[in-house]
Motif scaffolding. Structure first.
Motif, PDB file in Angstrom:
ATOM      1  N   ALA A 128       7.331 156.663  76.328  1.00 24.00           N
ATOM      2  CA  ALA A 128       6.603 157.936  76.248  1.00 24.00           C
ATOM      3  C   ALA A 128       6.323 158.533  77.621  1.00 24.00           C
ATOM      4  N   SER A 129       6.284 157.695  78.661  1.00 19.30           N
ATOM      5  CA  SER A 129       5.940 158.183  80.003  1.00 19.30           C
ATOM      6  C   SER A 129       7.132 158.772  80.741  1.00 19.30           C
ATOM      7  N   GLY A 130       8.309 158.797  80.119  1.00 14.50           N
ATOM      8  CA  GLY A 130       9.458 159.481  80.690  1.00 14.50           C
ATOM      9  C   GLY A 130      10.165 158.714  81.803  1.00 14.50           C
ATOM     10  N   ILE A 131      10.898 159.459  82.644  1.00  8.98           N
ATOM     11  CA  ILE A 131      11.710 158.859  83.702  1.00  8.98           C
ATOM     12  C   ILE A 131      10.854 158.074  84.689  1.00  8.98           C
ATOM     13  N   ALA A 132       9.717 158.645  85.078  1.00 11.95           N
ATOM     14  CA  ALA A 132       8.829 157.954  86.015  1.00 11.95           C
ATOM     15  C   ALA A 132       8.362 156.623  85.428  1.00 11.95           C
ATOM     16  N   GLY A 133       8.071 156.627  84.142  1.00 14.31           N
ATOM     17  CA  GLY A 133       7.659 155.385  83.486  1.00 14.31           C
ATOM     18  C   GLY A 133       8.776 154.357  83.464  1.00 14.31           C
ATOM     19  N   ILE A 134      10.004 154.820  83.227  1.00 10.22           N
ATOM     20  CA  ILE A 134      11.153 153.903  83.213  1.00 10.22           C
ATOM     21  C   ILE A 134      11.346 153.277  84.590  1.00 10.22           C
ATOM     22  N   LEU A 135      11.197 154.073  85.647  1.00  8.71           N
ATOM     23  CA  LEU A 135      11.344 153.543  87.004  1.00  8.71           C
ATOM     24  C   LEU A 135      10.267 152.498  87.309  1.00  8.71           C
ATOM     25  N   LEU A 136       9.047 152.764  86.866  1.00 11.17           N
ATOM     26  CA  LEU A 136       7.977 151.780  87.060  1.00 11.17           C
ATOM     27  C   LEU A 136       8.233 150.514  86.248  1.00 11.17           C
ATOM     28  N   MET A 137       8.784 150.673  85.057  1.00 12.90           N
ATOM     29  CA  MET A 137       9.129 149.501  84.246  1.00 12.90           C
ATOM     30  C   MET A 137      10.189 148.653  84.942  1.00 12.90           C
ATOM     31  N   ILE A 138      11.178 149.306  85.541  1.00 13.33           N
ATOM     32  CA  ILE A 138      12.214 148.579  86.272  1.00 13.33           C
ATOM     33  C   ILE A 138      11.596 147.776  87.413  1.00 13.33           C
ATOM     34  N   LEU A 139      10.658 148.402  88.128  1.00 16.09           N
ATOM     35  CA  LEU A 139       9.982 147.692  89.224  1.00 16.09           C
ATOM     36  C   LEU A 139       9.194 146.501  88.710  1.00 16.09           C
ATOM     37  N   LEU A 219      -1.037 155.562  84.062  1.00 18.08           N
ATOM     38  CA  LEU A 219      -2.351 155.189  84.592  1.00 18.08           C
ATOM     39  C   LEU A 219      -2.152 154.367  85.868  1.00 18.08           C
ATOM     40  N   LEU A 220      -1.982 155.073  86.998  1.00 15.71           N
ATOM     41  CA  LEU A 220      -1.700 154.387  88.262  1.00 15.71           C
ATOM     42  C   LEU A 220      -2.849 153.473  88.677  1.00 15.71           C
ATOM     43  N   GLY A 221      -4.067 153.838  88.310  1.00 14.16           N
ATOM     44  CA  GLY A 221      -5.217 152.996  88.649  1.00 14.16           C
ATOM     45  C   GLY A 221      -5.147 151.620  88.014  1.00 14.16           C
ATOM     46  N   GLU A 222      -4.446 151.512  86.889  1.00 13.59           N
ATOM     47  CA  GLU A 222      -4.274 150.221  86.224  1.00 13.59           C
ATOM     48  C   GLU A 222      -2.981 149.529  86.634  1.00 13.59           C
ATOM     49  N   ILE A 223      -1.957 150.306  86.966  1.00 16.47           N
ATOM     50  CA  ILE A 223      -0.646 149.732  87.256  1.00 16.47           C
ATOM     51  C   ILE A 223      -0.522 149.273  88.705  1.00 16.47           C
ATOM     52  N   LEU A 224      -1.103 150.030  89.648  1.00 19.02           N
ATOM     53  CA  LEU A 224      -0.976 149.673  91.063  1.00 19.02           C
ATOM     54  C   LEU A 224      -1.556 148.290  91.394  1.00 19.02           C
ATOM     55  N   PRO A 225      -2.726 147.911  90.851  1.00 16.90           N
ATOM     56  CA  PRO A 225      -3.217 146.556  91.125  1.00 16.90           C
ATOM     57  C   PRO A 225      -2.262 145.465  90.624  1.00 16.90           C
ATOM     58  N   PHE A 230       1.659 141.211  91.975  1.00 15.66           N
ATOM     59  CA  PHE A 230       2.967 140.581  91.865  1.00 15.66           C
ATOM     60  C   PHE A 230       3.752 140.627  93.173  1.00 15.66           C
ATOM     61  N   ILE A 231       3.446 141.555  94.048  1.00 18.57           N
ATOM     62  CA  ILE A 231       4.041 141.508  95.392  1.00 18.57           C
ATOM     63  C   ILE A 231       3.594 140.228  96.099  1.00 18.57           C
ATOM     64  N   VAL A 232       2.303 139.936  96.007  1.00 20.02           N
ATOM     65  CA  VAL A 232       1.779 138.703  96.608  1.00 20.02           C
ATOM     66  C   VAL A 232       2.397 137.472  95.954  1.00 20.02           C
ATOM     67  N   MET A 233       2.484 137.473  94.622  1.00 20.91           N
ATOM     68  CA  MET A 233       3.059 136.341  93.901  1.00 20.91           C
ATOM     69  C   MET A 233       4.537 136.152  94.237  1.00 20.91           C
TER      70      MET A 233
END
Length: 251
Positions: A128-139, A219-225, A230-233
């Motif tokens: 539902a979040s479109g292309i930007a959401g797909i890119l975040l999912m890939i990350l 919701l970047l406030g929930e996704i960025l943390p 996971f960068i640290v992990m």
């Protein structure tokens, strides 16, 4: 011999033994198709319109864990045919050895996630979040696979044979999966179970993926943390793999 050579070597082995891909994708497909069809009727009173879309993030994480776990088996095969030790004495850095092994598991994870998403499309699952959401999912999927591939690579170097390795990995993967919101909402949990679910880092990956699939607003406030976590992990996982390989080379 660099990262790409080691990566290609492992990919070639994987596609010469496609059963390793079939086995790791089979169980998640069963969960996605059969379980969602059966359990979907039982959760209609929970306000979940498309149960397949609801559980897809958890199944994506499950298939990623399974693909990375199977990647550790390659080490035992390489040891049995001697190629593992030939790589150790070759003029190649430890970074290249570890990255080549880890990226193979990451690529297989993406292959299987794509298969899941294509199947999900036939069950009316859309991002539902479109292309930007797909890119975040890939990350998010990349970081999940990268972390887990480093961890499984390290564990495979700790344990003496693949039987013990598979037993340990099952003991890790199954609790991770079931102590998460993969199959049901966890908002009403309490006590120690709620704490265990919250402390499970894959809970937050699943919730982030779910918000991108079901929600039109990112919701970047929930996704960025989650990304920072996971960068640290991933850094810790890569460091552990390098350290364990160094110990292996010292023997």
């Amino acid at each position: 011999m660099g990262v790409l050579n080691i990566l290609w070597r492992n990919i070639r082995w994987r596609f010469q033994n496609p059963i390793s891909i079939v086995i790791t994708i089979l169980q998640p497909l069963i969960w996605l198709i059969l379980y969602s069809s059966v359990a979907g009727q039982a959760v209609q009173n929970m306000g979940i319109d498309n149960y397949t879309a609801f559980i897809l993030p958890g199944i994506i994480v499950l298939v990623t864990l399974a693909a990375c776990s199977s990647g550790g088996i390659i080490n035992y095969i390489m040891k049995s045919n001697g190629s593992f030790y030939r790589i150790l004495i070759a003029p190649v850095s430890r970074n290249s050895i570890v990255l080549g092994q880890m990226l193979e598991a990451v690529l297989v994870s993406f292959l299987e996630v794509v298969i899941l998403c294509v199947v999900g499309f036939f069950f009316s699952v859309k991002v539902a979040s479109g292309i930007a959401g797909i890119l975040l999912m890939i990350l998010l999927v990349f970081m999940t696979a990268f972390f887990m591939s480093g961890l499984t690579y390290s564990i495979s170097l700790f344990l003496p044979n693949e039987v013990i390795y598979e037993t340990i990995m099952n003991a890790i993967v199954l609790p991770i999966f079931f102590l998460s919101p993969a199959l049901f909402p966890t908002e009403n949990l309490s006590g120690g179970l709620a704490v265990a679910v919250t402390l499970n880092p894959f809970t937050h990956i699943i919730n982030a993926l779910r918000s991108l699939i079901l929600g039109e607003t990112i919701l970047l406030g929930e996704i960025l943390p989650v990304i920072v976590l996971f960068i640290v992990m991933c850094c810790c996982s890569f460091g552990l793999a390098k350290w364990r390989l160094k110990k292996e080379m010292a023997h």
